[in-house]
Design a protein around this motif. Sequence first.
Motif, mmCIF file in Angstrom:
data_model
loop_
_atom_site.group_PDB
_atom_site.id
_atom_site.type_symbol
_atom_site.label_atom_id
_atom_site.label_comp_id
_atom_site.label_asym_id
_atom_site.label_seq_id
_atom_site.Cartn_x
_atom_site.Cartn_y
_atom_site.Cartn_z
ATOM 1 N N LYS A 9 50.961 38.561 50.869
ATOM 2 C CA LYS A 9 51.604 37.374 51.056
ATOM 3 C C LYS A 9 51.375 36.227 49.985
ATOM 4 C CE LYS A 9 51.037 33.756 54.727
ATOM 5 N NZ LYS A 9 50.580 33.176 55.962
ATOM 6 N N THR A 23 51.897 32.182 49.049
ATOM 7 C CA THR A 23 52.323 31.025 49.313
ATOM 8 C C THR A 23 52.168 30.020 48.235
ATOM 9 O OG1 THR A 23 51.407 31.289 51.588
ATOM 10 C CG2 THR A 23 51.767 29.004 50.846
ATOM 11 N N THR A 36 56.597 30.538 51.622
ATOM 12 C CA THR A 36 55.746 31.756 51.503
ATOM 13 C C THR A 36 56.682 32.947 51.427
ATOM 14 O OG1 THR A 36 54.255 30.731 53.094
ATOM 15 C CG2 THR A 36 54.408 32.941 53.235
ATOM 16 N N VAL A 76 56.332 37.466 51.205
ATOM 17 C CA VAL A 76 55.727 38.670 51.644
ATOM 18 C C VAL A 76 56.566 39.882 51.170
ATOM 19 C CG1 VAL A 76 54.749 40.219 53.574
ATOM 20 C CG2 VAL A 76 54.873 37.683 53.940
#
Length: 59
Positions: free
Chosen positions: A21, A23, A34, A36
């Motif tokens: 992840k 950010t 964000t 992923v």
Amino acid sequence: MSDASLGQLIVEKTRNGPYLKVTAVHVATGTEATAVGPAMEPKAVERLAVAKLRRILGL
């Protein structure tokens, strides 16, 4: 991290098993995005987070 068109960015990476992840936070506005993706491709996930931030900011 610094990007020519965005200014200063803070990039945070958190790994959870096979996933990463990322950010990205725009320092001047506090806006964040964000992304992923697979932990094996950290640069690709980072590029995606920065691209999302760029889209949110309208740049």
